[in-house]
Design a protein around this motif. Structure first.
Motif, PDB file in Angstrom:
ATOM      1  N   UNK A   1      77.558  17.248 -55.070  1.00  0.00           N
ATOM      2  CA  UNK A   1      77.837  16.249 -56.111  1.00  0.00           C
ATOM      3  C   UNK A   1      76.570  15.626 -56.677  1.00  0.00           C
ATOM      4  N   UNK A   2      75.428  15.866 -56.042  1.00  0.00           N
ATOM      5  CA  UNK A   2      74.160  15.341 -56.542  1.00  0.00           C
ATOM      6  C   UNK A   2      73.338  16.397 -57.285  1.00  0.00           C
ATOM      7  N   UNK A   3      73.897  17.578 -57.433  1.00  0.00           N
ATOM      8  CA  UNK A   3      73.208  18.649 -58.160  1.00  0.00           C
ATOM      9  C   UNK A   3      73.040  18.269 -59.627  1.00  0.00           C
ATOM     10  N   UNK A   4      71.933  18.692 -60.274  1.00  0.00           N
ATOM     11  CA  UNK A   4      71.797  18.447 -61.711  1.00  0.00           C
ATOM     12  C   UNK A   4      72.855  19.181 -62.534  1.00  0.00           C
ATOM     13  N   UNK A   5      73.556  20.122 -61.913  1.00  0.00           N
ATOM     14  CA  UNK A   5      74.610  20.856 -62.621  1.00  0.00           C
ATOM     15  C   UNK A   5      76.004  20.328 -62.295  1.00  0.00           C
ATOM     16  N   UNK A   6      76.105  19.293 -61.452  1.00  0.00           N
ATOM     17  CA  UNK A   6      77.416  18.736 -61.124  1.00  0.00           C
ATOM     18  C   UNK A   6      78.097  18.226 -62.386  1.00  0.00           C
ATOM     19  N   UNK A   7      79.315  18.667 -62.613  1.00  0.00           N
ATOM     20  CA  UNK A   7      80.061  18.242 -63.785  1.00  0.00           C
ATOM     21  C   UNK A   7      79.674  18.934 -65.069  1.00  0.00           C
ATOM     22  N   UNK A   8      78.805  19.960 -64.988  1.00  0.00           N
ATOM     23  CA  UNK A   8      78.349  20.687 -66.171  1.00  0.00           C
ATOM     24  C   UNK A   8      79.025  22.052 -66.216  1.00  0.00           C
ATOM     25  N   UNK A   9      79.520  22.435 -67.381  1.00  0.00           N
ATOM     26  CA  UNK A   9      80.100  23.773 -67.559  1.00  0.00           C
ATOM     27  C   UNK A   9      78.949  24.728 -67.836  1.00  0.00           C
ATOM     28  N   UNK A  10      78.284  25.136 -66.763  1.00  0.00           N
ATOM     29  CA  UNK A  10      77.043  25.890 -66.864  1.00  0.00           C
ATOM     30  C   UNK A  10      77.278  27.378 -66.658  1.00  0.00           C
ATOM     31  N   UNK A  11      76.436  28.199 -67.291  1.00  0.00           N
ATOM     32  CA  UNK A  11      76.497  29.646 -67.057  1.00  0.00           C
ATOM     33  C   UNK A  11      75.893  30.023 -65.715  1.00  0.00           C
ATOM     34  N   UNK A  12      75.295  29.079 -65.006  1.00  0.00           N
ATOM     35  CA  UNK A  12      74.836  29.326 -63.635  1.00  0.00           C
ATOM     36  C   UNK A  12      76.056  29.280 -62.719  1.00  0.00           C
ATOM     37  N   UNK A  13      76.834  30.343 -62.754  1.00  0.00           N
ATOM     38  CA  UNK A  13      78.176  30.359 -62.173  1.00  0.00           C
ATOM     39  C   UNK A  13      78.242  31.186 -60.896  1.00  0.00           C
ATOM     40  N   UNK A  14      77.072  31.506 -60.334  1.00  0.00           N
ATOM     41  CA  UNK A  14      77.042  32.394 -59.192  1.00  0.00           C
ATOM     42  C   UNK A  14      77.835  31.890 -58.002  1.00  0.00           C
ATOM     43  N   UNK A  15      77.718  30.592 -57.675  1.00  0.00           N
ATOM     44  CA  UNK A  15      78.418  30.097 -56.496  1.00  0.00           C
ATOM     45  C   UNK A  15      79.923  30.144 -56.706  1.00  0.00           C
TER      46      UNK A  15
ATOM     47  N   UNK B   1      79.632  30.653 -75.658  1.00  0.00           N
ATOM     48  CA  UNK B   1      78.481  30.611 -74.757  1.00  0.00           C
ATOM     49  C   UNK B   1      77.233  30.253 -75.543  1.00  0.00           C
ATOM     50  N   UNK B   2      76.472  29.294 -75.045  1.00  0.00           N
ATOM     51  CA  UNK B   2      75.217  28.885 -75.672  1.00  0.00           C
ATOM     52  C   UNK B   2      74.127  28.908 -74.605  1.00  0.00           C
ATOM     53  N   UNK B   3      73.054  29.653 -74.854  1.00  0.00           N
ATOM     54  CA  UNK B   3      71.926  29.670 -73.924  1.00  0.00           C
ATOM     55  C   UNK B   3      70.685  29.117 -74.613  1.00  0.00           C
ATOM     56  N   UNK B   4      69.663  28.869 -73.814  1.00  0.00           N
ATOM     57  CA  UNK B   4      68.420  28.334 -74.374  1.00  0.00           C
ATOM     58  C   UNK B   4      67.627  29.390 -75.129  1.00  0.00           C
ATOM     59  N   UNK B   5      68.087  30.642 -75.088  1.00  0.00           N
ATOM     60  CA  UNK B   5      67.408  31.711 -75.833  1.00  0.00           C
ATOM     61  C   UNK B   5      66.294  32.361 -75.027  1.00  0.00           C
ATOM     62  N   UNK B   6      65.415  33.052 -75.718  1.00  0.00           N
ATOM     63  CA  UNK B   6      64.347  33.765 -75.040  1.00  0.00           C
ATOM     64  C   UNK B   6      63.416  32.802 -74.311  1.00  0.00           C
ATOM     65  N   UNK B   7      62.945  33.249 -73.146  1.00  0.00           N
ATOM     66  CA  UNK B   7      62.056  32.416 -72.360  1.00  0.00           C
ATOM     67  C   UNK B   7      61.096  33.258 -71.552  1.00  0.00           C
TER      68      UNK B   7
ATOM     69  N   UNK C   1      70.529  29.859 -67.742  1.00  0.00           N
ATOM     70  CA  UNK C   1      70.211  28.605 -68.433  1.00  0.00           C
ATOM     71  C   UNK C   1      71.053  28.484 -69.693  1.00  0.00           C
ATOM     72  N   UNK C   2      72.288  28.044 -69.521  1.00  0.00           N
ATOM     73  CA  UNK C   2      73.172  27.913 -70.666  1.00  0.00           C
ATOM     74  C   UNK C   2      74.442  27.178 -70.297  1.00  0.00           C
ATOM     75  N   UNK C   3      75.294  26.983 -71.293  1.00  0.00           N
ATOM     76  CA  UNK C   3      76.572  26.295 -71.111  1.00  0.00           C
ATOM     77  C   UNK C   3      77.649  27.103 -71.817  1.00  0.00           C
ATOM     78  N   UNK C   4      78.894  26.848 -71.427  1.00  0.00           N
ATOM     79  CA  UNK C   4      79.970  27.601 -72.065  1.00  0.00           C
ATOM     80  C   UNK C   4      81.267  26.810 -72.040  1.00  0.00           C
ATOM     81  N   UNK C   5      82.219  27.272 -72.817  1.00  0.00           N
ATOM     82  CA  UNK C   5      83.572  26.738 -72.847  1.00  0.00           C
ATOM     83  C   UNK C   5      84.555  27.897 -72.940  1.00  0.00           C
ATOM     84  N   UNK C   6      85.671  27.780 -72.232  1.00  0.00           N
ATOM     85  CA  UNK C   6      86.766  28.736 -72.345  1.00  0.00           C
ATOM     86  C   UNK C   6      87.972  28.005 -72.900  1.00  0.00           C
ATOM     87  N   UNK C   7      88.565  28.570 -73.946  1.00  0.00           N
ATOM     88  CA  UNK C   7      89.701  27.937 -74.612  1.00  0.00           C
ATOM     89  C   UNK C   7      90.895  28.877 -74.582  1.00  0.00           C
TER      90      UNK C   7
END
Length: 290
Positions: A134-148, A91-97, A30-36
């Motif tokens: 293309x209908x996934x809630x993560x479509x177009x999101x740079x998400x840390x859910x990168x398993x696939x 990398x930014x995550x939602x933190x403890x959960x 549950x997070x997002x990231x950027x690579x520069x």
């Protein structure tokens, strides 16, 4: 050179624990990231990357990341790198959960890392046997859910390639596991629309803008226009392919499914134009993506 790590307002030792066992970035991705990439000692297109970080966070319902903290972390990592770094990751995550998919109350975990990584100089690609939803809630999101993406990248490596090209659920050309795709066909350059489910790549956006300004024939394809059959056209020599990403720039696909591909004239011009403009403007102002 070891990885340089910043989190919680300070530089950390590379092996220092900074993520708790219940951080949702670890437990459920549950997070997002950027690579520069770093060009001439500067993080390239930093403003655009931070804008996309905010966009990704908003898309998945995270609070807006603290841009000042992120910039401070990047500055600290860059200073500690003393000019030797070639790549950054934020990398930014939602933190403890809790031990479920439900989020906790934070605070967010923010980590900036810097290190050295060779820039890929060639792209050998294969077609992935899976589809991007293309209908996934993560479509177009740079998400840390990168398993696939990890699964598809491993598939490409097993085939002797370094990138996998994926279709969406309609069978249309979408993107690579870590790249956007550009096609030269019928004397113009086209790229899949964001509606295909592809990531709004920073390099993709700049390539579209800079090429249009220079008068190159380039456009975003209409939904459904680019089917995966265009890859067969490339193998047959009737089209040409390139991938774009922060680490690759605009890069010719040298082979697809084991078939050598010729570089396209217009795509070569696009690659040269991108490099020239990137040298001239290391932090181009954001514009709305197409």
């Amino acid at each position: 050179m070891s990885v340089i790590v910043w989190s919680g307002g300070a530089l950390r030792a590379p092996g220092e624990p900074i993520i708790t066992a219940t951080d949702h970035g670890l437990t459920v991705g549950d997070g997002v990231f950027e690579t520069l990439t770093i060009r001439d000692g500067q993080p390239f297109a930093l403003t655009r990357h931070l804008a996309r970080l905010r966009y990704s966070a908003e898309r998945i319902g995270l609070a807006e990341p603290d841009a000042d903290a992120v910039r401070a972390g990047i500055a600290a990592v860059m200073e500690a790198g003393a000019g030797a770094l070639t790549r950054l990751r934020v990398t930014v995550t939602s933190g403890q959960g809790p031990m479920s998919s439900a989020r906790g109350d934070g605070p967010q975990t923010v980590v900036v890392t810097g290190g050295q990584a060779a820039r890929p100089h060639v792209c050998h690609a294969v077609r992935a046997p899976w589809h991007r939803n293309e209908r996934s809630p993560l479509a177009g999101v740079k998400s840390t859910s990168y398993g696939e993406n990890a699964v598809m990248a491993a598939y490409a490596r097993d085939k002797g390639a370094d990138e996998a090209i994926v279709a969406n659920t309609h069978g249309n050309l979408c993107e690579g596991t870590a790249t956007n795709v550009f096609v030269e066909v019928d004397e113009e350059i086209v790229t899949p629309p964001l509606a295909s489910g592809c990531l709004p790549g920073i390099t993709r956006g700049l390539a579209l803008e800079w090429a249009a300004q220079a008068g190159l024939p380039i456009r975003v394809a209409a939904p459904g226009e680019l089917t995966m059959s265009v890859l067969d056209a490339a193998i047959e020599g009737r089209a040409h392919l390139a991938v774009t990403s922060s680490t690759r720039g605009v890069q010719h696909i040298a082979s697809l499914d084991g078939h050598d591909l010729a570089a396209g004239r217009l795509l070569r011009k696009l690659g040269a134009l991108f490099e020239l403009n990137a040298e001239r403007d290391p932090d181009p102002a954001p514009r709305r993506s197409s």
